[in-house]
Design an enzyme around this catalytic site. Structure first.
Site, PDB file in Angstrom:
ATOM      1  N   ARG A  46       0.886  -1.176   0.000  1.00  0.00           N
ATOM      2  CA  ARG A  46       0.000   0.000   0.000  1.00  0.00           C
ATOM      3  C   ARG A  46       0.914   1.212   0.000  1.00  0.00           C
ATOM      4  O   ARG A  46       1.717   1.369   0.943  1.00  0.00           O
ATOM      5  CB  ARG A  46      -0.912  -0.021   1.230  1.00  0.00           C
ATOM      6  N   HIS A  60      -7.317   1.130  -6.393  1.00  0.00           N
ATOM      7  CA  HIS A  60      -7.531   0.239  -5.245  1.00  0.00           C
ATOM      8  C   HIS A  60      -8.231  -1.028  -5.750  1.00  0.00           C
ATOM      9  O   HIS A  60      -9.402  -1.275  -5.469  1.00  0.00           O
ATOM     10  CB  HIS A  60      -8.381   0.965  -4.202  1.00  0.00           C
ATOM     11  N   GLN A  99     -10.172  -3.557  -3.444  1.00  0.00           N
ATOM     12  CA  GLN A  99     -11.470  -3.026  -3.041  1.00  0.00           C
ATOM     13  C   GLN A  99     -12.505  -3.285  -4.137  1.00  0.00           C
ATOM     14  O   GLN A  99     -13.639  -3.687  -3.864  1.00  0.00           O
ATOM     15  CB  GLN A  99     -11.348  -1.516  -2.783  1.00  0.00           C
ATOM     16  N   ASP A 104     -17.230   7.333  -1.225  1.00  0.00           N
ATOM     17  CA  ASP A 104     -15.950   7.165  -0.522  1.00  0.00           C
ATOM     18  C   ASP A 104     -15.723   8.443   0.285  1.00  0.00           C
ATOM     19  O   ASP A 104     -16.382   9.464   0.066  1.00  0.00           O
ATOM     20  CB  ASP A 104     -14.828   6.937  -1.559  1.00  0.00           C
ATOM     21  N   CYS A 108     -16.542   1.979   0.650  1.00  0.00           N
ATOM     22  CA  CYS A 108     -15.375   1.128   0.887  1.00  0.00           C
ATOM     23  C   CYS A 108     -14.942   1.143   2.349  1.00  0.00           C
ATOM     24  O   CYS A 108     -14.249   0.230   2.791  1.00  0.00           O
ATOM     25  CB  CYS A 108     -14.234   1.562  -0.016  1.00  0.00           C
ATOM     26  N   ARG A 140     -13.991  -8.176   1.453  1.00  0.00           N
ATOM     27  CA  ARG A 140     -12.579  -7.892   1.163  1.00  0.00           C
ATOM     28  C   ARG A 140     -11.737  -9.162   1.359  1.00  0.00           C
ATOM     29  O   ARG A 140     -10.816  -9.421   0.591  1.00  0.00           O
ATOM     30  CB  ARG A 140     -12.059  -6.758   2.064  1.00  0.00           C
TER      31      ARG A 140
HETATM   32  N1   CP Z   1     -11.336   0.083   2.346  1.00  0.00           N
HETATM   33  C1   CP Z   1     -10.059  -0.011   2.789  1.00  0.00           C
HETATM   34  O1   CP Z   1      -9.103  -0.199   2.025  1.00  0.00           O
HETATM   35  O2   CP Z   1      -9.940   0.076   4.143  1.00  0.00           O
HETATM   36  P1   CP Z   1      -8.572   0.180   4.966  1.00  0.00           P
HETATM   37  O3   CP Z   1      -7.939   1.495   4.587  1.00  0.00           O
HETATM   38  O4   CP Z   1      -8.976   0.089   6.388  1.00  0.00           O
HETATM   39  O5   CP Z   1      -7.684  -0.955   4.546  1.00  0.00           O
HETATM   40  N1  NVA Z   2      -9.846   6.999  -1.154  1.00  0.00           N
HETATM   41  C1  NVA Z   2      -9.472   6.532   0.171  1.00  0.00           C
HETATM   42  C2  NVA Z   2      -9.813   5.088   0.304  1.00  0.00           C
HETATM   43  C3  NVA Z   2      -9.517   4.510   1.655  1.00  0.00           C
HETATM   44  C4  NVA Z   2      -9.782   3.041   1.735  1.00  0.00           C
HETATM   45  C5  NVA Z   2      -8.009   6.790   0.408  1.00  0.00           C
HETATM   46  O1  NVA Z   2      -7.203   6.649  -0.516  1.00  0.00           O
HETATM   47  O2  NVA Z   2      -7.653   7.161   1.517  1.00  0.00           O
END
Ligand code: CP
Ligand code: NVA
Length: 301
Positions: free
Chosen positions: A98, A125, A128, A217, A257, A285
């Site tokens: 990530r 993502h 997701q 989101d 999400c 997930r």
């Molecule tokens: N939706 C999602 O990716 O959640 P987290 O940031 O908690 O992993």
């Molecule tokens: N768009 C958000 C999604 C979090 C799961 C981010 O990137 O923080």
């Protein structure tokens, strides 16, 4: 050739469907392709769902997850991204990350001889999106010809949702605030991925009419915290509330999400109400991650 999971667009419609099908194979019927092997999980940003779902998916496939915070690895600060890939591939069957900058994922994938998995970047993502599609399929059945509406900025979550919805032949509606839309080239790209149609507009209550699923989101993504107040002003009117869900229609489901900010992108009455499927979506997930990892390890449905 090593397959990576960088973006949904890298997978054909048949491959997307295969991953969704694998996600629904009962654990008892699934092989354990990661038996005796490790998986690197490197996080430059916080996570609840992605870390836990990936760790459990790895365990369910017989492997051992090794969680590492981004600062411990130090992409391009402690050592070059490419050196991290070359070291991790000697320990692990998969490398998942990530990251702030999407190019960190593509650089890992450019040199790694094991699959690289994007666990969220500023661009996309995909894990997701597999859970989103799985959840929609469980509620709506065959998604071809059905309509998904996304309310909010065209961000990483929106892009991956649009890509998977296109691959599955859906009609896509994007309700984005001025200045936070997909550009014309992006809309053309999504159409070419197989979308039944793509429409974009700045009036969410009109864009959601007839949508089978309404998705949103957070208005402020990780790494954008300094834009928080400005964005909240510009996103006025984009809160998914009961009026918006009523405009979508009585059978429409609400998706997010997570994590969610009640009172901003969604009201408490919607996210905690009967049409919300956000916790099923969150639990998916893990199933989606297991399907995706099994696919990358060569398991067939
Ligand atoms: N939706 C999602 O990716 O959640 P987290 O940031 O908690 O992993
Ligand atoms: N768009 C958000 C999604 C979090 C799961 C981010 O990137 O923080």
């Amino acid at each position: 050739m090593t397959r990576h999971l960088i973006d949904i667009a890298d997978f054909s419609a048949a491959e997307v469907t295969a991953i969704l099908d694998l996600a629904e194979v009962p654990l008892a019927d699934l092989p354990r392709p990661l038996t005796g092997q490790g998986v690197a999980l490197i996080f430059e940003k916080p996570s609840a769902r992605t870390r836990h779902s990936m760790e459990m998916a790895v365990v369910q496939l017989g492997g051992h997850p090794v969680f590492t915070r981004g600062e411990e690895v130090g992409f391009d600060t402690r050592e070059p991204v490419e050196d991290v890939a070359r070291i991790m591939e000697g320990f692990h069957a998969l490398i998942a990350a990530r990251v702030y900058d999407h190019s960190t994922i593509t650089r890992l994938a450019a040199v790694a001889t094991v699959p690289v998995v994007n666990m969220l970047s500023d661009h996309s993502h995909p894990l997701q999106a597999f859970a989103d599609a799985l959840t929609m399929r469980q509620h709506l059945g065959d998604l071809a010809g059905q309509t998904v509406a996304y309310v909010g900025d065209y961000n990483n979550v929106a892009r991956s949702l649009a890509e998977i919805s296109a691959r599955l032949g859906m009609h896509i509606r994007l309700a984005c605030p001025l200045g936070f839309e997909a550009d014309d080239a992006e809309i053309d790209r999504i159409l070419l991925l197989g979308a039944a149609s793509v429409e974009q507009g700045n009036r969410p209550i009109e864009m959601v009419v007839g949508a089978h699923a309404v998705h949103t989101d957070t208005w402020v993504s990780m790494g954008e915290e300094e834009d928080k107040e400005a964005k909240r002003q510009k996103f006025d009117g984009f809160t998914v509330d009961d009026a918006m869900m009523d405009a979508a229609g009585p059978a429409s489901i609400f998706m997010h999400c997570l994590p969610a900010y009640r009172g901003f992108e969604v009201t408490a009455s919607v996210i905690d109400g009967p049409r919300s499927v956000v916790f099923q979506q969150g639990h998916n997930r893990m199933h989606a991650a297991r399907g995706a990892l099994a696919f990358l390890m060569g398991v067939e449905t």
